[in-house]
Design a protein around this motif. Sequence first.
Motif, PDB file in Angstrom:
ATOM      1  N   GLU A  72      43.576  16.503  32.198  1.00  0.00           N
ATOM      2  CA  GLU A  72      43.652  17.138  31.198  1.00  0.00           C
ATOM      3  C   GLU A  72      42.572  17.930  30.798  1.00  0.00           C
ATOM      4  O   GLU A  72      42.184  18.880  30.305  1.00  0.00           O
ATOM      5  N   HIS A 122      40.639  21.688  30.413  1.00  0.00           N
ATOM      6  CA  HIS A 122      40.247  22.543  29.162  1.00  0.00           C
ATOM      7  C   HIS A 122      38.646  22.916  29.183  1.00  0.00           C
ATOM      8  O   HIS A 122      38.202  23.935  29.076  1.00  0.00           O
ATOM      9  N   ARG A 157      37.114  26.555  29.448  1.00  0.00           N
ATOM     10  CA  ARG A 157      36.146  27.050  28.725  1.00  0.00           C
ATOM     11  C   ARG A 157      35.079  27.624  29.347  1.00  0.00           C
ATOM     12  O   ARG A 157      34.469  28.769  28.688  1.00  0.00           O
ATOM     13  N   LYS A 172      48.646  27.071  26.756  1.00  0.00           N
ATOM     14  CA  LYS A 172      47.546  26.567  25.886  1.00  0.00           C
ATOM     15  C   LYS A 172      46.162  27.058  26.381  1.00  0.00           C
ATOM     16  O   LYS A 172      45.432  27.684  25.632  1.00  0.00           O
ATOM     17  N   LEU A 173      45.991  27.024  27.464  1.00  0.00           N
ATOM     18  CA  LEU A 173      44.572  27.337  28.296  1.00  0.00           C
ATOM     19  C   LEU A 173      44.615  28.881  28.106  1.00  0.00           C
ATOM     20  O   LEU A 173      43.727  29.454  28.052  1.00  0.00           O
ATOM     21  N   LYS A 197      44.048  30.331  24.568  1.00  0.00           N
ATOM     22  CA  LYS A 197      42.716  29.997  24.059  1.00  0.00           C
ATOM     23  C   LYS A 197      41.830  30.415  24.827  1.00  0.00           C
ATOM     24  O   LYS A 197      40.663  30.709  24.242  1.00  0.00           O
ATOM     25  N   TYR A 198      41.776  30.215  26.093  1.00  0.00           N
ATOM     26  CA  TYR A 198      40.561  30.764  26.850  1.00  0.00           C
ATOM     27  C   TYR A 198      40.558  32.179  27.563  1.00  0.00           C
ATOM     28  O   TYR A 198      39.611  32.656  28.380  1.00  0.00           O
TER      29      TYR A 198
END
Length: 252
Positions: free
Chosen positions: A16, A20, A24, A45-46, A49-50
């Motif tokens: 995990e 992330h 990133r 989530k990824l 966020k990214y």
Amino acid sequence: MTKIALITGATSGIGEACAHLFARENYNLVLTGRRIDRLEKLAKKLNDKYNVEVAVSQFDVRNRGDVAENLENLPAKWKHVDVLVNNAGLSQGLDPIQKGDLDDWDTMIDTNIKGLLYVSKIVANWMIDNKKGHIVNIGSIAGKEVYANGNVYCATKHAVDALNKGMRIDLLPYGIKVTAIHPGAVETEFSEVRFKGDKERAKKVYDGFEPLVADDIAETIWFVVSRPKHVNINDMIVMPTAQANAGTIFRG
């Protein structure tokens, strides 16, 4: 062109953390694991966020047929994998050899050795076709040393160490990089899995010192992957400052 990383065992811990970190760094991701709810939650989530693309694939690396079916049925664009992180692995039990549980032995051998092979064979052939790639195998200090009651787990990680060296030789003519990362004590779900959900016993493993965390290993993986094209880091051992070897930890 955006690169792609395929990470096994991505639902927790080092896997995990790698997801992330690679997101990133603007990699699109193929994330695999046994728990589809966690995979889907992580993917969302990824992406949020990214702003990277994430494909999820639910399977147990122990099941050769499921590995082949799920990976080979990925859309063609996802087979241009630049980095494979062979992270899926586990330990079961902590018993002397004469008292070992045969089911535990099978689980460790099937996951840590055979599962790594099933995934690696498929992805290595993609990399050969694509004329590029980097395979990162997650080993352990248990692949360099043997400790009391660690018998079969240590044997499986010694096998990973040997396979890493073999892959390096076999894939050399194709320009594919191969690296093994061997962590010492990392506080993840590892000990909970080893002790089959006994959180109290698992917590005691890390009492009295500061262990590594998953992000430490993810950052190390990123370091080896981000080296220039002419540089390959074959092998790396990463330990907490308080741990000298597999069996020596200073608990202050």
